[in-house]
Write a protein that holds these residues in place. Sequence first.
Motif, short mmCIF file in Angstrom:
data_model
loop_
_atom_site.label_atom_id
_atom_site.label_comp_id
_atom_site.label_asym_id
_atom_site.label_seq_id
_atom_site.Cartn_x
_atom_site.Cartn_y
_atom_site.Cartn_z
N ALA A 181 -27.68 -36.62 2.80
CA ALA A 181 -26.94 -35.94 1.74
C ALA A 181 -27.55 -36.21 0.37
O ALA A 181 -27.46 -35.38 -0.54
CB ALA A 181 -25.48 -36.36 1.75
N LYS A 182 -28.19 -37.38 0.25
CA LYS A 182 -28.80 -37.76 -1.03
C LYS A 182 -30.31 -37.61 -1.01
O LYS A 182 -30.97 -37.93 -2.00
CB LYS A 182 -28.44 -39.20 -1.36
CG LYS A 182 -26.96 -39.43 -1.60
CD LYS A 182 -26.70 -40.89 -1.96
CE LYS A 182 -25.22 -41.12 -2.24
NZ LYS A 182 -24.94 -42.55 -2.58
N ASN A 183 -30.87 -37.15 0.11
CA ASN A 183 -32.33 -37.03 0.24
C ASN A 183 -33.02 -38.35 -0.14
O ASN A 183 -34.02 -38.35 -0.87
CB ASN A 183 -32.87 -35.89 -0.62
CG ASN A 183 -32.42 -34.53 -0.14
OD1 ASN A 183 -32.21 -34.31 1.06
ND2 ASN A 183 -32.24 -33.61 -1.06
N THR A 184 -32.49 -39.41 0.37
CA THR A 184 -32.98 -40.74 0.00
C THR A 184 -33.26 -41.57 1.25
O THR A 184 -32.50 -41.52 2.22
CB THR A 184 -31.95 -41.46 -0.89
OG1 THR A 184 -31.75 -40.70 -2.08
CG2 THR A 184 -32.43 -42.85 -1.27
N VAL A 185 -34.35 -42.32 1.17
CA VAL A 185 -34.70 -43.23 2.25
C VAL A 185 -34.73 -44.65 1.68
O VAL A 185 -35.09 -44.85 0.52
CB VAL A 185 -36.04 -42.86 2.90
CG1 VAL A 185 -37.20 -42.96 1.92
CG2 VAL A 185 -36.33 -43.70 4.14
N TYR A 186 -34.31 -45.60 2.51
CA TYR A 186 -34.22 -46.98 2.08
C TYR A 186 -35.05 -47.88 3.01
O TYR A 186 -35.27 -47.56 4.18
CB TYR A 186 -32.77 -47.46 2.14
CG TYR A 186 -31.81 -46.61 1.36
CD1 TYR A 186 -31.08 -45.60 1.99
CD2 TYR A 186 -31.61 -46.80 -0.01
CE1 TYR A 186 -30.20 -44.81 1.28
CE2 TYR A 186 -30.72 -46.02 -0.73
CZ TYR A 186 -30.02 -45.02 -0.08
OH TYR A 186 -29.14 -44.23 -0.78
N LEU A 187 -35.47 -49.01 2.47
CA LEU A 187 -36.11 -50.03 3.29
C LEU A 187 -35.52 -51.38 2.90
O LEU A 187 -35.76 -51.87 1.79
CB LEU A 187 -37.62 -50.04 3.10
CG LEU A 187 -38.38 -51.01 4.01
CD1 LEU A 187 -38.29 -50.54 5.47
CD2 LEU A 187 -39.85 -51.13 3.59
N LEU A 188 -34.74 -51.95 3.80
CA LEU A 188 -34.18 -53.28 3.58
C LEU A 188 -35.15 -54.28 4.18
O LEU A 188 -35.45 -54.21 5.38
CB LEU A 188 -32.81 -53.40 4.24
CG LEU A 188 -32.16 -54.78 4.17
CD1 LEU A 188 -31.93 -55.20 2.73
CD2 LEU A 188 -30.85 -54.78 4.96
N MET A 189 -35.63 -55.17 3.35
CA MET A 189 -36.63 -56.15 3.77
C MET A 189 -36.03 -57.55 3.69
O MET A 189 -35.72 -58.02 2.60
CB MET A 189 -37.87 -56.05 2.89
CG MET A 189 -38.46 -54.65 2.84
SD MET A 189 -39.99 -54.57 1.88
CE MET A 189 -39.36 -54.87 0.24
N ASN A 190 -35.86 -58.17 4.84
CA ASN A 190 -35.34 -59.53 4.92
C ASN A 190 -36.43 -60.50 5.37
O ASN A 190 -37.47 -60.09 5.89
CB ASN A 190 -34.17 -59.59 5.91
CG ASN A 190 -32.96 -58.82 5.44
OD1 ASN A 190 -32.65 -58.78 4.26
ND2 ASN A 190 -32.26 -58.19 6.38
N SER A 191 -36.17 -61.78 5.17
CA SER A 191 -37.10 -62.83 5.61
C SER A 191 -38.52 -62.54 5.15
O SER A 191 -39.47 -62.61 5.94
CB SER A 191 -37.04 -62.98 7.14
OG SER A 191 -35.74 -63.27 7.58
N LEU A 192 -38.65 -62.21 3.90
CA LEU A 192 -39.96 -61.82 3.37
C LEU A 192 -40.95 -62.97 3.40
O LEU A 192 -40.59 -64.13 3.21
CB LEU A 192 -39.80 -61.27 1.96
CG LEU A 192 -39.28 -59.83 1.91
CD1 LEU A 192 -38.71 -59.51 0.54
CD2 LEU A 192 -40.38 -58.85 2.27
N LYS A 193 -42.20 -62.60 3.65
CA LYS A 193 -43.30 -63.56 3.73
C LYS A 193 -44.37 -63.21 2.70
O LYS A 193 -44.47 -62.04 2.28
CB LYS A 193 -43.93 -63.50 5.13
CG LYS A 193 -42.96 -63.70 6.28
CD LYS A 193 -43.67 -63.47 7.61
CE LYS A 193 -42.71 -63.64 8.78
NZ LYS A 193 -43.38 -63.42 10.08
N PRO A 194 -45.18 -64.16 2.30
CA PRO A 194 -46.25 -63.85 1.34
C PRO A 194 -47.16 -62.71 1.82
O PRO A 194 -47.64 -61.92 1.00
CB PRO A 194 -47.01 -65.17 1.24
CG PRO A 194 -45.98 -66.21 1.50
CD PRO A 194 -45.08 -65.61 2.54
N GLU A 195 -47.36 -62.62 3.12
CA GLU A 195 -48.23 -61.54 3.63
C GLU A 195 -47.59 -60.16 3.53
O GLU A 195 -48.25 -59.16 3.81
CB GLU A 195 -48.65 -61.82 5.08
CG GLU A 195 -47.52 -62.15 6.01
CD GLU A 195 -47.35 -63.66 6.19
OE1 GLU A 195 -47.40 -64.40 5.18
OE2 GLU A 195 -47.13 -64.09 7.35
N ASP A 196 -46.33 -60.08 3.13
CA ASP A 196 -45.70 -58.79 2.87
C ASP A 196 -46.02 -58.27 1.47
O ASP A 196 -45.65 -57.14 1.12
CB ASP A 196 -44.17 -58.89 3.01
CG ASP A 196 -43.73 -59.19 4.43
OD1 ASP A 196 -42.82 -60.02 4.61
OD2 ASP A 196 -44.29 -58.59 5.37
#
Length: 121
Positions: A74-89
């Motif tokens: 409905a909002k033409n929106t995409v999300y990316l929830l990023m947990n447990s982030l690492k330096p290589e991200d």
Amino acid sequence: QVQLVESGGGLVQTGGSLRLSCAVSGSIFSINGMGWYRQAPGEQRDLVAGISSGGATKYADSVKGRFTISRDNAKNTVYLLMNSLKPEDTDVYYCNAEVRSSIVVPVRDYWGQGTQVTVSS
């Protein structure tokens, strides 16, 4: 014209979380797949996560179990929830959308401007 505007990047410590958003606007008849890619300087752009118009998802092996992609049609929106982030991200993250601007034109790929994600150790 179609525009993709990303937000939500930044600096976070190892183990932290970030949520990226990408809003698609402009001449939109329909949106097929949407996704997030990442790219380091001098490297190719790689798929992080993708989601179909029906909600089917796929992930790079390196982020499975840590990242979650979702979309709000409905909002033409995409999300990316990023947990447990690492330096290589740490990378520049780009949003992608397969957009049809009208019923008589083919689907085209569009990209956002990129948002920096930095994970400190």
